[in-house]
Design a protein around this motif. Sequence first.
Motif, PDB file in Angstrom:
ATOM      1  N   PRO A 475      27.363   6.525  34.045  1.00  0.00           N
ATOM      2  CA  PRO A 475      26.070   6.105  33.493  1.00  0.00           C
ATOM      3  C   PRO A 475      25.159   7.317  33.287  1.00  0.00           C
ATOM      4  O   PRO A 475      25.262   8.319  33.993  1.00  0.00           O
ATOM      5  N   HIS A 476      24.259   7.209  32.326  1.00  0.00           N
ATOM      6  CA  HIS A 476      23.285   8.275  32.075  1.00  0.00           C
ATOM      7  C   HIS A 476      22.022   7.648  31.487  1.00  0.00           C
ATOM      8  O   HIS A 476      22.084   6.606  30.827  1.00  0.00           O
ATOM      9  N   VAL A 477      20.890   8.297  31.725  1.00  0.00           N
ATOM     10  CA  VAL A 477      19.609   7.818  31.200  1.00  0.00           C
ATOM     11  C   VAL A 477      18.975   8.935  30.372  1.00  0.00           C
ATOM     12  O   VAL A 477      18.888  10.083  30.829  1.00  0.00           O
ATOM     13  N   PHE A 478      18.559   8.616  29.165  1.00  0.00           N
ATOM     14  CA  PHE A 478      17.863   9.547  28.290  1.00  0.00           C
ATOM     15  C   PHE A 478      16.452   9.051  27.998  1.00  0.00           C
ATOM     16  O   PHE A 478      16.225   7.841  27.876  1.00  0.00           O
ATOM     17  N   HIS A 479      15.505   9.974  27.853  1.00  0.00           N
ATOM     18  CA  HIS A 479      14.297   9.687  27.072  1.00  0.00           C
ATOM     19  C   HIS A 479      14.728  10.041  25.648  1.00  0.00           C
ATOM     20  O   HIS A 479      14.555  11.172  25.187  1.00  0.00           O
ATOM     21  N   SER A 480      15.284   9.087  24.977  1.00  0.00           N
ATOM     22  CA  SER A 480      16.107   9.361  23.802  1.00  0.00           C
ATOM     23  C   SER A 480      15.325   9.710  22.549  1.00  0.00           C
ATOM     24  O   SER A 480      15.717  10.594  21.782  1.00  0.00           O
ATOM     25  N   TYR A 481      14.241   9.019  22.288  1.00  0.00           N
ATOM     26  CA  TYR A 481      13.437   9.244  21.089  1.00  0.00           C
ATOM     27  C   TYR A 481      12.108   8.534  21.260  1.00  0.00           C
ATOM     28  O   TYR A 481      11.978   7.608  22.070  1.00  0.00           O
ATOM     29  N   PRO A 482      11.088   8.965  20.511  1.00  0.00           N
ATOM     30  CA  PRO A 482       9.788   8.284  20.642  1.00  0.00           C
ATOM     31  C   PRO A 482       9.864   6.859  20.110  1.00  0.00           C
ATOM     32  O   PRO A 482      10.702   6.538  19.265  1.00  0.00           O
ATOM     33  N   LYS A 483       8.983   6.022  20.594  1.00  0.00           N
ATOM     34  CA  LYS A 483       8.823   4.711  19.987  1.00  0.00           C
ATOM     35  C   LYS A 483       8.228   4.918  18.594  1.00  0.00           C
ATOM     36  O   LYS A 483       7.200   5.563  18.448  1.00  0.00           O
ATOM     37  N   GLY A 484       8.902   4.387  17.605  1.00  0.00           N
ATOM     38  CA  GLY A 484       8.548   4.692  16.220  1.00  0.00           C
ATOM     39  C   GLY A 484       7.447   3.821  15.665  1.00  0.00           C
ATOM     40  O   GLY A 484       7.613   3.216  14.595  1.00  0.00           O
ATOM     41  N   PHE A 485       6.338   3.732  16.368  1.00  0.00           N
ATOM     42  CA  PHE A 485       5.238   2.896  15.893  1.00  0.00           C
ATOM     43  C   PHE A 485       4.677   3.421  14.577  1.00  0.00           C
ATOM     44  O   PHE A 485       4.676   4.638  14.334  1.00  0.00           O
ATOM     45  N   PRO A 486       4.172   2.523  13.712  1.00  0.00           N
ATOM     46  CA  PRO A 486       3.577   2.982  12.454  1.00  0.00           C
ATOM     47  C   PRO A 486       2.439   3.963  12.699  1.00  0.00           C
ATOM     48  O   PRO A 486       1.648   3.805  13.634  1.00  0.00           O
ATOM     49  N   ARG A 487       2.352   4.995  11.844  1.00  0.00           N
ATOM     50  CA  ARG A 487       1.288   5.988  11.956  1.00  0.00           C
ATOM     51  C   ARG A 487       1.159   6.726  10.633  1.00  0.00           C
ATOM     52  O   ARG A 487       2.084   6.732   9.818  1.00  0.00           O
ATOM     53  N   ILE A 488      -0.007   7.351  10.429  1.00  0.00           N
ATOM     54  CA  ILE A 488      -0.235   8.105   9.191  1.00  0.00           C
ATOM     55  C   ILE A 488      -0.554   9.565   9.475  1.00  0.00           C
ATOM     56  O   ILE A 488      -0.748  10.349   8.550  1.00  0.00           O
ATOM     57  N   THR A 489      -0.605   9.955  10.745  1.00  0.00           N
ATOM     58  CA  THR A 489      -0.793  11.357  11.091  1.00  0.00           C
ATOM     59  C   THR A 489       0.307  11.785  12.046  1.00  0.00           C
ATOM     60  O   THR A 489       0.823  10.969  12.829  1.00  0.00           O
TER      61      THR A 489
END
Length: 556
Positions: A475-489
């Motif tokens: 088993p392994h745990v990653f902080h894999s990627y940001p939460k891709g919430f909508p944004r304009i900046t």
Amino acid sequence: MWLRGLAPSVGTVISVICAAQVLAVSSATEPEHVSRETRNVAIIGAGAAGASTAYYLRKYAEEHDLAINITVFEKTDRIGGRTLTINPFDINGPSESVELGASIFIKLNAILYNATREFGLETTTREQDGVGGILAFWDGDKIRFDIDGSHSAWRTAARLAWRYGYYALKNSQALMHKTVGKFLNLYEPPYFPFKSLTQRTYELELLEETSLTGEEFLRKNKIPDLLSHEFIQALTRVNYASNLAHIHGLETMVSTAPEGAMSVVGGNWRIFDKMVQASGATLRANTSVAYIDLEKQDSKPPKYILKTQSSSDYGAMEETQDIAFDDVVVATPYQFSKISTAGGLLENTIDEIPYIKLHVTIFSSPFPLSAAYFKVAPPKVPTTVLTTLADGESPLDGVQGAGKAGFYSISTLRLVLNPKTGKIEYLYKIFSPEKVTPEFLSALFGVKVPDSFVGEILQDDADAKAVEPISWYYPHVFHSYPKGFPRITFQDPVIGDGLYYTSGMESFISTMETNALMGKNVARLIVDSLLGVDTEEAAVIEDLGYERGQSVLQEL
């Protein structure tokens, strides 16, 4: 939508940029003299972005005959960041390795693909091919649709068209190609290089894609809900552990573009290892950067001192007194780096953004997935399962977002030889928001899995050879990627005078390739700064040629 109406034409953008600089560049000439003093650059992190920064920094420096000294600081003992491989049963050899982290890239990923060609790295589609069989789309209650690998392409296409509609599928593909096509302009002048990702998003007319959720974006572009929620959402979940309501439209489209998927034999980390080697950088492994400060003497531009400590010894910090760095590149997510900076050092605050915590579990078993668990007859047992939400389920965020299924995907990667029994077994990979439990695996395979996962050896009455329900487990745990919430900046790559940051790219698109692109971009910014060339001016000149570019700039 009104956001799209704001975007000017490419010609207008170039004119505005150039007009704003006309007084400064109207008499510009190619630099007659560039200081031959060695430029010392520190790169913090040896993942995709850090390795790419080092590699392209060396390439650009050699193109302009510049003297550059590169030092890469890496807190672990390896290169690759979130690209990481393991070997089942601890059997060594590149052909045995399995991707634990970033698994695949596609041929459109020019930086990664071209690097495999340049470095002579063998690629394979094995992880995507798995052991063949059936790909199922499952909602925790039932299989919504499946694709049988034994069927012809025509039969599969006909079934897809019958389920989702020919024009719906065609329009979805066209939308993906249109969106990805706009993004690919970021690789070339006048859009490359860039000091502001926000500005480039605006210029490339990608604001609509990043400002809407995937759900909103697909609906606005008339993609039917059945295709969106049953098929495309399964792809956003396996790629970004997110439902359509919690990921923006750009990453949604990236999730649907797996054409030509491949990985490097022996591990994708080898691309970045080769990049660091080719850069000639000094690699300081097992070294964490704890503090960035200004050199005590009043140098202009400022020089930086990094205070480091051994990653295995969290005692007193060691100040790197031998090198004063002209430029520092933070090529790792700042919020996880534990780096502190002297007061006022950062001109632009680095945003802390939420990352997804993803559990990756790889294990071997002699048992296929249970037909009873998926409520199908044995010939229809899936070998790969992508999940979506069941009818009526709310598209929640985080751990609850997995819904009734409880996981994002299960893949049967390939067949492996168990060295203890001499038998062929299945090698599995599970993506999930929480740790996989023995109870879940017991239900998944229809056989008791002990609390220790790899437990007591059972006896196979058929041939009296030892068999375990789970014979090898990792088993392994990653902080894999940001939460891709909508944004304009988006976070700018320039955070101070001679200070750069790469991870702002991840809220735009989070992939190995895009991190490598930001590394390449930062390398270009550093060299342009050393040459005394304005980045936007350089982009116009590179696009039009030196003489024509200067002529256009002077006319404006």
